[in-house]
Write a protein that holds these residues in place. Sequence first.
Motif, PDB file in Angstrom:
ATOM      1  N   PRO A 150       7.791   5.192  15.110  1.00 51.92           N
ATOM      2  CA  PRO A 150       6.371   4.974  14.811  1.00 51.92           C
ATOM      3  C   PRO A 150       6.167   4.576  13.355  1.00 51.92           C
ATOM      4  CG  PRO A 150       6.852   7.318  14.896  1.00 51.92           C
ATOM      5  CD  PRO A 150       8.102   6.619  15.343  1.00 51.92           C
ATOM      6  N   HIS A 151       5.052   3.932  13.090  1.00 52.53           N
ATOM      7  CA  HIS A 151       4.660   3.663  11.715  1.00 52.53           C
ATOM      8  C   HIS A 151       4.307   4.992  11.056  1.00 52.53           C
ATOM      9  CE1 HIS A 151       4.846  -0.603  12.138  1.00 52.53           C
ATOM     10  NE2 HIS A 151       3.884  -0.670  13.043  1.00 52.53           N
ATOM     11  N   ARG A 152       4.587   5.063   9.748  1.00 55.65           N
ATOM     12  CA  ARG A 152       4.379   6.325   9.033  1.00 55.65           C
ATOM     13  C   ARG A 152       3.628   6.101   7.732  1.00 55.65           C
ATOM     14  NH1 ARG A 152      10.610   7.584   8.852  1.00 55.65           N
ATOM     15  NH2 ARG A 152      10.570   5.298   8.972  1.00 55.65           N
ATOM     16  N   ALA A 153       2.868   7.116   7.364  1.00 56.33           N
ATOM     17  CA  ALA A 153       2.146   7.082   6.089  1.00 56.33           C
ATOM     18  C   ALA A 153       2.040   8.498   5.547  1.00 56.33           C
ATOM     19  CB  ALA A 153       0.752   6.475   6.267  1.00 56.33           C
ATOM     20  N   ALA A 154       2.169   8.622   4.235  1.00 53.01           N
ATOM     21  CA  ALA A 154       2.022   9.914   3.573  1.00 53.01           C
ATOM     22  C   ALA A 154       1.047   9.758   2.414  1.00 53.01           C
ATOM     23  CB  ALA A 154       3.366  10.430   3.067  1.00 53.01           C
ATOM     24  N   VAL A 155       0.208  10.756   2.236  1.00 50.73           N
ATOM     25  CA  VAL A 155      -0.739  10.767   1.120  1.00 50.73           C
ATOM     26  C   VAL A 155      -0.618  12.101   0.390  1.00 50.73           C
ATOM     27  CG1 VAL A 155      -3.160  10.721   0.416  1.00 50.73           C
ATOM     28  CG2 VAL A 155      -2.371   9.188   2.219  1.00 50.73           C
ATOM     29  N   LEU A 156      -0.444  12.034  -0.911  1.00 49.37           N
ATOM     30  CA  LEU A 156      -0.467  13.218  -1.765  1.00 49.37           C
ATOM     31  C   LEU A 156      -1.783  13.223  -2.519  1.00 49.37           C
ATOM     32  CD1 LEU A 156       3.144  13.088  -3.299  1.00 49.37           C
ATOM     33  CD2 LEU A 156       2.383  14.251  -1.216  1.00 49.37           C
ATOM     34  N   VAL A 157      -2.470  14.354  -2.505  1.00 51.09           N
ATOM     35  CA  VAL A 157      -3.752  14.502  -3.196  1.00 51.09           C
ATOM     36  C   VAL A 157      -3.571  15.483  -4.340  1.00 51.09           C
ATOM     37  CG1 VAL A 157      -6.182  15.126  -2.969  1.00 51.09           C
ATOM     38  CG2 VAL A 157      -4.982  14.074  -1.044  1.00 51.09           C
ATOM     39  N   GLY A 158      -4.035  15.117  -5.512  1.00 55.48           N
ATOM     40  CA  GLY A 158      -3.896  16.012  -6.664  1.00 55.48           C
ATOM     41  C   GLY A 158      -4.325  15.330  -7.937  1.00 55.48           C
ATOM     42  N   MET A 208      -0.946   4.022  -6.088  1.00 55.74           N
ATOM     43  CA  MET A 208      -1.232   5.282  -6.765  1.00 55.74           C
ATOM     44  C   MET A 208      -2.518   5.207  -7.574  1.00 55.74           C
ATOM     45  SD  MET A 208       1.168   3.237  -8.164  1.00 55.74           S
ATOM     46  CE  MET A 208       2.687   3.880  -7.501  1.00 55.74           C
ATOM     47  N   GLU A 209      -3.320   6.242  -7.445  1.00 54.97           N
ATOM     48  CA  GLU A 209      -4.527   6.420  -8.239  1.00 54.97           C
ATOM     49  C   GLU A 209      -4.416   7.775  -8.940  1.00 54.97           C
ATOM     50  OE1 GLU A 209      -7.308   4.330  -8.621  1.00 54.97           O
ATOM     51  OE2 GLU A 209      -6.042   2.816  -7.668  1.00 54.97           O
ATOM     52  N   SER A 210      -5.389   8.096  -9.769  1.00 53.61           N
ATOM     53  CA  SER A 210      -5.321   9.360 -10.507  1.00 53.61           C
ATOM     54  C   SER A 210      -5.479  10.575  -9.599  1.00 53.61           C
ATOM     55  CB  SER A 210      -6.398   9.393 -11.592  1.00 53.61           C
ATOM     56  OG  SER A 210      -7.696   9.262 -11.023  1.00 53.61           O
ATOM     57  N   SER A 211      -6.037  10.391  -8.386  1.00 48.62           N
ATOM     58  CA  SER A 211      -6.276  11.532  -7.497  1.00 48.62           C
ATOM     59  C   SER A 211      -5.469  11.474  -6.204  1.00 48.62           C
ATOM     60  CB  SER A 211      -7.765  11.628  -7.148  1.00 48.62           C
ATOM     61  OG  SER A 211      -8.207  10.435  -6.503  1.00 48.62           O
ATOM     62  N   TRP A 212      -4.732  10.378  -5.949  1.00 56.68           N
ATOM     63  CA  TRP A 212      -3.932  10.309  -4.734  1.00 56.68           C
ATOM     64  C   TRP A 212      -2.812   9.283  -4.870  1.00 56.68           C
ATOM     65  CZ3 TRP A 212      -4.058   5.401  -2.804  1.00 56.68           C
ATOM     66  CH2 TRP A 212      -5.207   4.641  -2.993  1.00 56.68           C
ATOM     67  N   ILE A 213      -1.782   9.490  -4.032  1.00 50.14           N
ATOM     68  CA  ILE A 213      -0.657   8.558  -3.929  1.00 50.14           C
ATOM     69  C   ILE A 213      -0.465   8.256  -2.451  1.00 50.14           C
ATOM     70  CG2 ILE A 213       1.811   8.196  -4.324  1.00 50.14           C
ATOM     71  CD1 ILE A 213       1.656  10.315  -6.537  1.00 50.14           C
ATOM     72  N   LEU A 214      -0.399   6.982  -2.109  1.00 48.45           N
ATOM     73  CA  LEU A 214      -0.160   6.552  -0.736  1.00 48.45           C
ATOM     74  C   LEU A 214       1.219   5.919  -0.633  1.00 48.45           C
ATOM     75  CD1 LEU A 214      -0.967   5.780   2.201  1.00 48.45           C
ATOM     76  CD2 LEU A 214      -1.985   3.695   1.248  1.00 48.45           C
ATOM     77  N   ILE A 215       2.015   6.391   0.337  1.00 51.07           N
ATOM     78  CA  ILE A 215       3.329   5.830   0.639  1.00 51.07           C
ATOM     79  C   ILE A 215       3.336   5.515   2.129  1.00 51.07           C
ATOM     80  CG2 ILE A 215       5.832   6.185   0.528  1.00 51.07           C
ATOM     81  CD1 ILE A 215       5.230   8.519  -1.428  1.00 51.07           C
ATOM     82  N   ALA A 216       3.548   4.267   2.480  1.00 46.87           N
ATOM     83  CA  ALA A 216       3.455   3.892   3.892  1.00 46.87           C
ATOM     84  C   ALA A 216       4.255   2.631   4.160  1.00 46.87           C
ATOM     85  CB  ALA A 216       1.994   3.683   4.290  1.00 46.87           C
ATOM     86  N   ASP A 217       4.528   2.380   5.446  1.00 43.21           N
ATOM     87  CA  ASP A 217       5.127   1.112   5.831  1.00 43.21           C
ATOM     88  C   ASP A 217       4.090   0.017   5.586  1.00 43.21           C
ATOM     89  OD1 ASP A 217       3.737   0.335   8.594  1.00 43.21           O
ATOM     90  OD2 ASP A 217       4.055   2.505   8.548  1.00 43.21           O
ATOM     91  N   PRO A 218       4.526  -1.237   5.434  1.00 38.44           N
ATOM     92  CA  PRO A 218       3.585  -2.310   5.072  1.00 38.44           C
ATOM     93  C   PRO A 218       2.384  -2.432   6.008  1.00 38.44           C
ATOM     94  CG  PRO A 218       5.836  -3.073   4.803  1.00 38.44           C
ATOM     95  CD  PRO A 218       5.925  -1.724   5.451  1.00 38.44           C
TER      96      PRO A 218
END
Length: 217
Positions: A119-127, A175-185
Amino acid sequence: MKKLLVVVLVPLAVLAAVGAIAYVLLIGPIFALPVGVAVAESALATDDLILLAGLNVKHMVFLERWFLGRPVISVSNGRPLPEAADRGIVDHLRAAQVDPRGDVDYAFLALYPADGPTPHRAAVLVGRFDPAAIKAYVERDLHGTPRSVAGIPSYEVSVTDSATCQPGPVWMLTMESSWILIADPSSHATLVPRLMNPRARRGLSLPGGVPSAGPTC
């Protein structure tokens, strides 16, 4: 009898009041999560979402300190960082000057359908993050290629597998100051606008057929 009730109830009322004040002033702020958590959760909840998992890092760190007094597992263990191809998520965060315990409040993982078996995947870190430091790490250590996705500066990254010496899967990072997104294209192209502009999600239906109310302006 009345005096007995007074003797019993007054201390209980005082304890309840002290507890309420302590919660409002001390405990409540500790457990409060930033608005970005709800924004990220809503952005990841597309119509075709298969799975959405969340990890409340802020609460876990609090409970770790409360019950254990100190971290059981050190983030660095006093060791140098491994090569980029051998780094896990914690090593990548360390190298990008992100403290996993202090800077990350919440972590999300989402799965979406794909034509193949994976499956396609995506991760988001909030901080709270330093985009400049993260971008410098991505360019220096991961040799990320700058891309523009919906007008938003992003990076394309593919790390060589140290075991096979073959290129790994392609990932997109924003990446932004409040989140980072890592995902397939594919997932990344869909999620970046939803994270950057929550108002753009007006009228979308969340999984389960529950319509999203959207902004009321």
